[in-house]
Design an enzyme around this catalytic site. Structure first.
Site, PDB file in Angstrom:
ATOM      1  N   CYS A  78       0.851  -1.186   0.000  1.00 37.01           N
ATOM      2  CA  CYS A  78       0.000   0.000   0.000  1.00 37.01           C
ATOM      3  C   CYS A  78       0.893   1.245   0.000  1.00 37.01           C
ATOM      4  CB  CYS A  78      -0.883  -0.014   1.247  1.00 37.01           C
ATOM      5  SG  CYS A  78      -1.929   1.430   1.416  1.00 37.01           S
ATOM      6  N   GLU A  89      -9.154  -0.795  -1.639  1.00 38.71           N
ATOM      7  CA  GLU A  89      -9.467   0.643  -1.663  1.00 38.71           C
ATOM      8  C   GLU A  89     -10.722   0.957  -0.848  1.00 38.71           C
ATOM      9  OE1 GLU A  89      -7.065   2.293  -2.509  1.00 38.71           O
ATOM     10  OE2 GLU A  89      -6.029   0.758  -3.676  1.00 38.71           O
ATOM     11  N   HIS A 138      -9.912   1.288   2.700  1.00 36.97           N
ATOM     12  CA  HIS A 138      -9.387   2.620   3.051  1.00 36.97           C
ATOM     13  C   HIS A 138     -10.529   3.561   3.431  1.00 36.97           C
ATOM     14  CE1 HIS A 138      -5.083   2.545   2.411  1.00 36.97           C
ATOM     15  NE2 HIS A 138      -5.206   2.020   1.212  1.00 36.97           N
TER      16      HIS A 138
HETATM   17 NI    NI Z   1      -3.703   1.113   0.105  1.00 29.89          NI
END
Ligand code: NI
Length: 168
Positions: free
Chosen positions: A90, A133, A136
């Site tokens: 990441c 994603e 996140h």
């Molecule tokens: Ni990431």
């Protein structure tokens, strides 16, 4: 705009849904895309640029000169099947890789850059990337998916790097 890294608290925030897809939001998306490609990333969530809004972008081919950018605003996973394990990294968690359990096949829905509702059937790396994603947007990092031992080793490493940095 720059990529925010662990342990910045915005990475732990739950991102807010986008209400209006206006030129400001589209500008954010465009700058996120430039940043993702220039860092050779395959995906980026708005939290990672310090903006806790529900926007993700991805392009698993990540070649700047052959962009095939996908944008999902307010993404929702409608279904998820079968397991896959993949070694993930990441941009917001430097010097770290970890094997993470994901779903192999997903159906996801969201709005594109123009505000049109789109459905994506994704598998393998694309499915992994979308799940990463969306994590996140919910304040979840790959660190949260690995063992406490591995996570704590990383935390210690980062603490030492920050200390070294401060001491010059
Ligand atoms: Ni990431």
């Amino acid at each position: 705009m720059d990529i925010v890294v662990y342990p910045d608290s915005v990475l732990k925030e739950i991102a807010e849904p986008v209400e209006n897809i206006d030129s400001e939001i589209q500008g954010i998306i465009d700058r996120m895309a430039d940043l993702m490609y220039s860092n050779s990333g395959i995906g980026l969530a708005a939290n990672q640029v310090g903006i806790p809004k529900r926007i993700i972008i991805f392009d698993i081919n990540y070649r700047e000169n052959q962009r095939d950018l996908n944008v999902l605003i307010n993404p929702v996973i409608l279904s998820a099947e079968d397991k896959i394990v993949y070694e993930e990294g990441c941009l917001s968690v430097p010097y770290f890789n970890g094997k993470i359990n994901r779903k192999k096949n997903i159906k996801v829905q969201g709005l594109n850059r123009d505000g049109n509702l789109i459905d994506i059937d994704a598998e393998d790396l694309t499915a992994i990337c979308i799940q990463h994603e969306i994590d996140h947007l919910d304040g979840v990092l790959i660190l949260d998916h690995v063992s406490a031992l591995k996570r704590n080793m990383y935390k210690k490493k980062i603490k030492n790097l920050i200390k070294k940095d401060k001491n010059g």
